[in-house]
Design a protein around this motif. Structure first.
Motif, short mmCIF file in Angstrom:
data_model
loop_
_atom_site.label_atom_id
_atom_site.label_comp_id
_atom_site.label_asym_id
_atom_site.label_seq_id
_atom_site.Cartn_x
_atom_site.Cartn_y
_atom_site.Cartn_z
N LEU A 106 43.71 28.72 46.17
CA LEU A 106 43.09 27.41 46.33
C LEU A 106 43.90 26.57 47.32
CD1 LEU A 106 40.80 25.57 45.40
CD2 LEU A 106 42.20 24.92 43.43
N HIS A 107 45.21 26.61 47.21
CA HIS A 107 46.09 25.88 48.13
C HIS A 107 45.97 26.45 49.54
CE1 HIS A 107 50.25 25.01 49.82
NE2 HIS A 107 49.77 23.82 49.55
N GLU A 108 45.92 27.76 49.64
CA GLU A 108 45.75 28.41 50.94
C GLU A 108 44.42 28.03 51.57
OE1 GLU A 108 45.36 32.96 52.79
OE2 GLU A 108 45.92 32.66 50.68
N GLY A 109 43.38 28.00 50.75
CA GLY A 109 42.06 27.62 51.25
C GLY A 109 42.02 26.19 51.75
N ALA A 110 42.71 25.29 51.05
CA ALA A 110 42.76 23.89 51.48
C ALA A 110 43.43 23.78 52.84
CB ALA A 110 43.51 23.06 50.45
N GLY A 111 44.51 24.54 53.02
CA GLY A 111 45.19 24.52 54.31
C GLY A 111 44.29 25.04 55.43
N TYR A 118 48.44 32.76 38.34
CA TYR A 118 48.90 31.80 39.35
C TYR A 118 48.32 32.06 40.74
CZ TYR A 118 52.21 29.66 36.13
OH TYR A 118 52.78 28.97 35.08
N SER A 119 47.87 33.27 40.98
CA SER A 119 47.28 33.58 42.28
C SER A 119 46.06 32.71 42.55
CB SER A 119 46.90 35.06 42.37
OG SER A 119 45.95 35.40 41.37
N ARG A 120 45.38 32.26 41.49
CA ARG A 120 44.20 31.39 41.67
C ARG A 120 44.61 30.08 42.33
NH1 ARG A 120 41.63 30.58 35.96
NH2 ARG A 120 43.81 30.44 35.38
N GLY A 121 45.69 29.48 41.83
CA GLY A 121 46.18 28.24 42.42
C GLY A 121 46.67 28.42 43.83
N MET A 171 39.53 27.11 38.39
CA MET A 171 40.23 26.93 37.11
C MET A 171 39.51 27.61 35.96
SD MET A 171 41.71 23.03 37.06
CE MET A 171 43.14 22.58 38.05
N LEU A 172 38.19 27.62 36.01
CA LEU A 172 37.40 28.17 34.91
C LEU A 172 37.35 29.69 34.89
CD1 LEU A 172 34.50 25.59 35.03
CD2 LEU A 172 35.97 26.01 33.04
N GLN A 173 37.86 30.33 35.93
CA GLN A 173 37.89 31.78 35.94
C GLN A 173 38.85 32.27 34.86
OE1 GLN A 173 39.07 32.82 39.92
NE2 GLN A 173 37.25 31.92 40.85
N VAL A 226 37.43 33.16 47.55
CA VAL A 226 36.09 32.72 47.18
C VAL A 226 35.14 33.91 47.26
CG1 VAL A 226 34.12 31.25 47.78
CG2 VAL A 226 36.45 30.34 47.90
N GLY A 227 34.69 34.37 46.09
CA GLY A 227 33.78 35.50 46.03
C GLY A 227 32.33 35.05 45.98
N ARG A 228 31.47 35.98 45.71
CA ARG A 228 30.03 35.72 45.76
C ARG A 228 29.60 34.67 44.74
NH1 ARG A 228 25.38 40.50 45.45
NH2 ARG A 228 23.63 39.22 46.20
N TYR A 229 30.14 34.78 43.52
CA TYR A 229 29.77 33.82 42.49
C TYR A 229 30.25 32.41 42.83
CZ TYR A 229 30.30 30.75 38.63
OH TYR A 229 30.28 29.61 37.87
#
Length: 267
Positions: free
Chosen positions: A135-140, A129-132, A85-87, A164-167
């Motif tokens: 995140l949803h894809e990662g949860a799955g 919106y790609s961030r959300g 979210m903070l990105q 999820v990148g290096r940071y």
């Protein structure tokens, strides 16, 4: 942990402040002695920075949750949500969205059960919106492929989780799991560059690698998550892009940029 997009100051640097010529012995990704810290300097920096952070850190909901949650997966999930979210979004804007998100989906399993439409609706107003969606894809993926366990190292987080990148991987691993790994975002770049008068273009691979090496060498081995958050907090609240509050900086005595600017003003 709030990290607005930042840029270096546009102030023209006098010749006496500029970086010394690179020697033939310097290779890409290495840190010349002028730009590095001695062992004693690193120890002093950790002590001063963490003491300042303990006194002055902002009270943010993701920090409270990460410090109070005993379950490592819930802790990592809470940090993951906040970092995404903070990105490219201000801390003040994220707080309300974060609280509503965590109330709706308090665990990664809850998020995995949600529909993409529900996720987009909850994300509405944050932008990008790609961030959300990632995140949803990662949860799955965590629930379906990783038996509900979020990866425990920065390396695996970056390798296994979409978006999820290096940071972000370093932030989750250090804050949630105590992995001794540094992080480099815009705030950290500015702090490190000013502390050691690094004027090279940080977007180039060699300089980026050097900054990551510097961050990894500095990170406190006992409190890596707090240290990384402290570096970002310093850049966000004190070592700001314009009108930095140098008189409030706990690292002023180690800042070569401050020292050189002070000398220029005196002369």
């Amino acid at each position: 942990m709030g990290r607005p997009v930042v840029r270096h100051s546009s102030r023209k640097i006098p010749k006496r402040e500029q970086k010394p010529p690179t020697t033939k012995s310097d290779s890409p990704g290495t840190i010349p002695p002028y730009h590095s810290f001695t062992h004693l300097e690193a120890e002093s920096l950790r002590k001063d920075l963490l003491a300042w952070y303990d006194r002055c850190k902002r009270d943010l909901p993701w920090r409270r949750l990460a410090s109070s949650e005993s379950d490592p997966d819930r802790r990592a999930y809470s940090v993951w949500v906040s970092e995404v979210m903070l990105q490219q979004t201000q801390v003040s804007t994220v707080i309300d969205y974060y609280n509503k998100w965590m109330k709706t989906w308090p665990t990664i399993q809850d998020l995995a059960k949600a529909s993409l439409e529900e996720v987009n609706e909850k994300w509405s107003g944050l932008g990008y919106y790609s961030r959300g969606r990632r995140l949803h894809e990662g949860a799955g993926k965590v629930v379906l492929e990783l038996e509900g366990q979020i990866p425990r190292t920065a390396e695996d987080l970056q390798r296994l989780l979409p978006g999820v990148g290096r940071y972000t991987a370093g932030a989750i691993a250090s804050i949630s799991y105590g992995q001794v790994t540094g992080v480099v975002d815009g705030n950290v770049i500015r702090v490190l560059s000013r502390l050691r008068c690094i004027g090279a273009d940080f977007t180039t691979p060699a300089v980026s690698d050097a900054l990551w090496s510097l961050a990894n060498c500095l990170v406190d081995p006992l409190r890596p998550g707090d240290f990384n958050q402290a570096m970002m907090e310093l850049g966000a609240t004190v070592c700001t892009p314009k009108k930095a509050l140098c008189s409030d900086c706990p690292l002023q005595n180690q800042c070569r940029a401050y020292r050189r600017v002070s000398c220029v003003m005196v002369t």
